[in-house]
Write a protein that holds these residues in place. Structure first.
Motif, PDB file in Angstrom:
ATOM      1  N   ALA A   1       0.830  -1.204   0.000  1.00 28.22           N
ATOM      2  CA  ALA A   1       0.000   0.000   0.000  1.00 28.22           C
ATOM      3  C   ALA A   1       0.868   1.260   0.000  1.00 28.22           C
ATOM      4  CB  ALA A   1      -0.919  -0.010   1.227  1.00 28.22           C
ATOM      5  N   ARG A   2       1.972   1.244   0.801  1.00 30.53           N
ATOM      6  CA  ARG A   2       2.850   2.417   0.834  1.00 30.53           C
ATOM      7  C   ARG A   2       3.500   2.661  -0.517  1.00 30.53           C
ATOM      8  NH1 ARG A   2       7.884   1.757   4.563  1.00 30.53           N
ATOM      9  NH2 ARG A   2       8.535   0.578   2.710  1.00 30.53           N
ATOM     10  N   GLU A   3       3.983   1.571  -1.135  1.00 27.21           N
ATOM     11  CA  GLU A   3       4.609   1.733  -2.441  1.00 27.21           C
ATOM     12  C   GLU A   3       3.592   2.146  -3.490  1.00 27.21           C
ATOM     13  OE1 GLU A   3       7.701   1.750  -3.101  1.00 27.21           O
ATOM     14  OE2 GLU A   3       8.284   1.278  -1.042  1.00 27.21           O
ATOM     15  N   LEU A   4       2.350   1.630  -3.350  1.00 25.14           N
ATOM     16  CA  LEU A   4       1.308   2.034  -4.302  1.00 25.14           C
ATOM     17  C   LEU A   4       0.964   3.507  -4.148  1.00 25.14           C
ATOM     18  CD1 LEU A   4      -0.643   1.085  -6.490  1.00 25.14           C
ATOM     19  CD2 LEU A   4      -2.286   0.512  -4.686  1.00 25.14           C
ATOM     20  N   GLY A   5       0.886   3.985  -2.878  1.00 28.37           N
ATOM     21  CA  GLY A   5       0.621   5.408  -2.667  1.00 28.37           C
ATOM     22  C   GLY A   5       1.755   6.277  -3.195  1.00 28.37           C
ATOM     23  N   ASP A   6       3.012   5.888  -2.892  1.00 27.07           N
ATOM     24  CA  ASP A   6       4.151   6.642  -3.432  1.00 27.07           C
ATOM     25  C   ASP A   6       4.166   6.621  -4.951  1.00 27.07           C
ATOM     26  OD1 ASP A   6       4.869   7.114  -0.841  1.00 27.07           O
ATOM     27  OD2 ASP A   6       6.370   5.513  -0.756  1.00 27.07           O
ATOM     28  N   ALA A   7       3.812   5.454  -5.512  1.00 27.44           N
ATOM     29  CA  ALA A   7       3.783   5.359  -6.979  1.00 27.44           C
ATOM     30  C   ALA A   7       2.701   6.242  -7.568  1.00 27.44           C
ATOM     31  CB  ALA A   7       3.561   3.894  -7.388  1.00 27.44           C
ATOM     32  N   LEU A   8       1.540   6.278  -6.908  1.00 26.15           N
ATOM     33  CA  LEU A   8       0.469   7.153  -7.392  1.00 26.15           C
ATOM     34  C   LEU A   8       0.887   8.622  -7.338  1.00 26.15           C
ATOM     35  CD1 LEU A   8      -2.724   5.494  -5.859  1.00 26.15           C
ATOM     36  CD2 LEU A   8      -2.150   5.696  -8.284  1.00 26.15           C
ATOM     37  N   GLY A   9       1.501   9.043  -6.210  1.00 25.81           N
ATOM     38  CA  GLY A   9       1.948  10.426  -6.134  1.00 25.81           C
ATOM     39  C   GLY A   9       3.005  10.749  -7.171  1.00 25.81           C
ATOM     40  N   HIS A  10       3.982   9.880  -7.315  1.00 22.26           N
ATOM     41  CA  HIS A  10       5.032  10.098  -8.304  1.00 22.26           C
ATOM     42  C   HIS A  10       4.455  10.116  -9.710  1.00 22.26           C
ATOM     43  CE1 HIS A  10       9.098  10.010  -9.935  1.00 22.26           C
ATOM     44  NE2 HIS A  10       8.744   8.977 -10.709  1.00 22.26           N
ATOM     45  N   ALA A  11       3.566   9.142  -9.988  1.00 16.12           N
ATOM     46  CA  ALA A  11       2.973   9.093 -11.332  1.00 16.12           C
ATOM     47  C   ALA A  11       2.106  10.309 -11.599  1.00 16.12           C
ATOM     48  CB  ALA A  11       2.138   7.810 -11.460  1.00 16.12           C
ATOM     49  N   TRP A  12       1.394  10.798 -10.552  1.00 10.07           N
ATOM     50  CA  TRP A  12       0.557  11.987 -10.762  1.00 10.07           C
ATOM     51  C   TRP A  12       1.411  13.218 -11.075  1.00 10.07           C
ATOM     52  CZ3 TRP A  12      -4.514  12.395 -11.413  1.00 10.07           C
ATOM     53  CH2 TRP A  12      -5.103  13.647 -11.316  1.00 10.07           C
ATOM     54  N   ARG A  13       2.530  13.359 -10.374  1.00 13.97           N
ATOM     55  CA  ARG A  13       3.411  14.495 -10.661  1.00 13.97           C
ATOM     56  C   ARG A  13       4.039  14.373 -12.044  1.00 13.97           C
ATOM     57  NH1 ARG A  13       4.573  13.458  -5.201  1.00 13.97           N
ATOM     58  NH2 ARG A  13       6.365  12.161  -5.765  1.00 13.97           N
ATOM     59  N   VAL A  14       4.506  13.167 -12.401  1.00 16.44           N
ATOM     60  CA  VAL A  14       5.094  12.973 -13.731  1.00 16.44           C
ATOM     61  C   VAL A  14       4.053  13.183 -14.818  1.00 16.44           C
ATOM     62  CG1 VAL A  14       6.200  11.274 -15.233  1.00 16.44           C
ATOM     63  CG2 VAL A  14       6.894  11.457 -12.841  1.00 16.44           C
ATOM     64  N   ALA A  15       2.825  12.658 -14.578  1.00 14.46           N
ATOM     65  CA  ALA A  15       1.759  12.850 -15.558  1.00 14.46           C
ATOM     66  C   ALA A  15       1.412  14.327 -15.708  1.00 14.46           C
ATOM     67  CB  ALA A  15       0.526  12.049 -15.131  1.00 14.46           C
TER      68      ALA A  15
END
Length: 380
Positions: A254-268
């Motif tokens: 869940a932590r990695e998924l949340g970090d991935a979502l935040g990172h992906a949202w910023r990159v997107a």
């Protein structure tokens, strides 16, 4: 501030987190980029709709609402209700207040003063009558009621003393009988019968309570070990060896998924911003720059020509026509004024000339000088 309050350090990640992080970020980035671009497109469309449609529509609706509701109500209040209210207030003052004031001043006040004088006279008479009656009652109280009261008081005191002596003898007899017929037998019964029986019953009750407590403790111990072996130990093993490791794994995921979502949202967001800038540049070079070039090179010279050839001569002619119309109106107004003055002079005659008033400063001896102590207003 960042140097004073450094961010908390995260513990070093294990191999599981490192193995999960890169695939999850790649998958989430692929899934989030279309969503972020659609979101940015909706934001741009919403802002454009707000600025070009909703805000002008709201202003138009506001103006229509004022024209349909506010201004008619203001006109109704200002030009109908306020004059009607003032007229009604004037009528109420004339028809009610003024007659009421006159009635109070010339009718009610004299009548009230006459009634007050009459009431004062009647009150003085009643006071005199009351004083006479009070003197008679005082004589009756002093000569009749007080001696009778003293006699009754002495009689009642004698009767009370006799009754008190009789009551004391009866109470003494009853107290002696109650003591030797009730209290002494009851004390003997409590001391030699009830107390031993109570001790025996209390000892039996204590022994029975100890026996029941011992039995309950044994049953509770049996149930305790049974529940511990059948429920607590399996639940503890399930929590320690299955649920806790699975929860840690799910927490890492869940932590990695949340970090991935935040990172992906910023990159997107950066990708969406780059795509938006590219589309904006393309639209500018395809539509805006040609329109700007057409406006600068074609429409602006054509507009200057129309302004210099058509609009300015038309404006000059319109100003000349307006000036001539104003001069004609001025001359017509002067002619009407002179005709009205002539007609008034013909009907009423020449007006009386104004009296000449000497507004000059006084001269010669009437003026104030350095050698005189009086002014022109206080002459010698």
């Amino acid at each position: 501030m960042e140097a004073l309050n450094p961010p908390p350090r995260r513990p070093p990640d294990g191999c599981l987190a490192v193995a999960i992080r890169i695939p999850v970020r790649i998958v989430v980035l692929v899934l989030v980029v279309p969503v972020r671009m659609a979101w940015d497109a909706l934001v741009v469309i919403g802002r454009l709709t707000r600025d070009t449609v909703l805000r002008p529509l709201g202003r138009a609706l506001l103006w229509i609402g004022r024209a349909l509701f506010v201004w008619p109500l203001v006109g109704l209040w200002r030009y109908l209700l306020v004059p009607v209210g003032k007229a009604l207030a004037w009528l109420a003052t004339v028809l009610l207040v003024v007659p009421a004031v006159w009635l109070h001043r010339h009718v009610l006040t004299p009548v009230g003063q006459a009634l007050a004088r009459l009431a004062r006279g009647v009150g003085a008479g009643l006071v005199r009558v009351t004083r006479g009656v009070g003197a008679g009652l005082a004589w009756v109280h002093a000569r009749v009621l007080r001696p009778v009261g003293h006699a009754l008081t002495r009689l009642l005191r004698g009767i009370g003393a006799a009754l008190a002596a009789l009551g004391t003898g009866v109470y003494t007899a009853l107290a002696w009988l109650g003591r030797y017929l009730i209290a002494v037998p009851a004390r003997w019964l409590y001391t030699w019968v009830l107390t031993p029986v109570g001790h025996v019953v209390a000892g039996c009750a204590r022994g029975l309570g100890w026996l029941l407590g011992l039995l309950a403790a044994g049953i509770g111990l049996v149930f305790h070990w049974t529940a511990r072996i059948l429920l607590v130990l399996p639940a503890l093993a399930l929590w320690r060896w299955i649920l806790a490791p699975a929860g840690r794994v799910l927490a890492v995921v869940a932590r990695e998924l949340g970090d991935a979502l935040g990172h992906a949202w910023r990159v997107a967001g950066r990708i969406s911003r780059a795509v938006g800038r590219a589309l904006g540049t393309l639209l500018r070079w395809v539509f805006v720059e040609p329109v700007r070039w057409l406006y600068r090179t074609v429409l602006t010279p054509a507009g200057h020509v129309v302004r210099d050839v058509v609009l300015r001569p038309a404006a000059t002619a319109a100003r000349a026509v307006g000036r001539a119309a104003r001069e004609a109106l001025t001359s017509a107004r002067d002619t009407v004024r002179q005709a009205r003055a002539e007609f008034r002079r013909l009907l009423l005659g020449e007006p009386a000339p104004p009296a000449a008033v000497d507004r000059r400063e006084p001269v010669a001896r009437d003026t104030r000088t350095l050698g005189r102590s009086k002014t022109a207003l206080t002459k010698d």
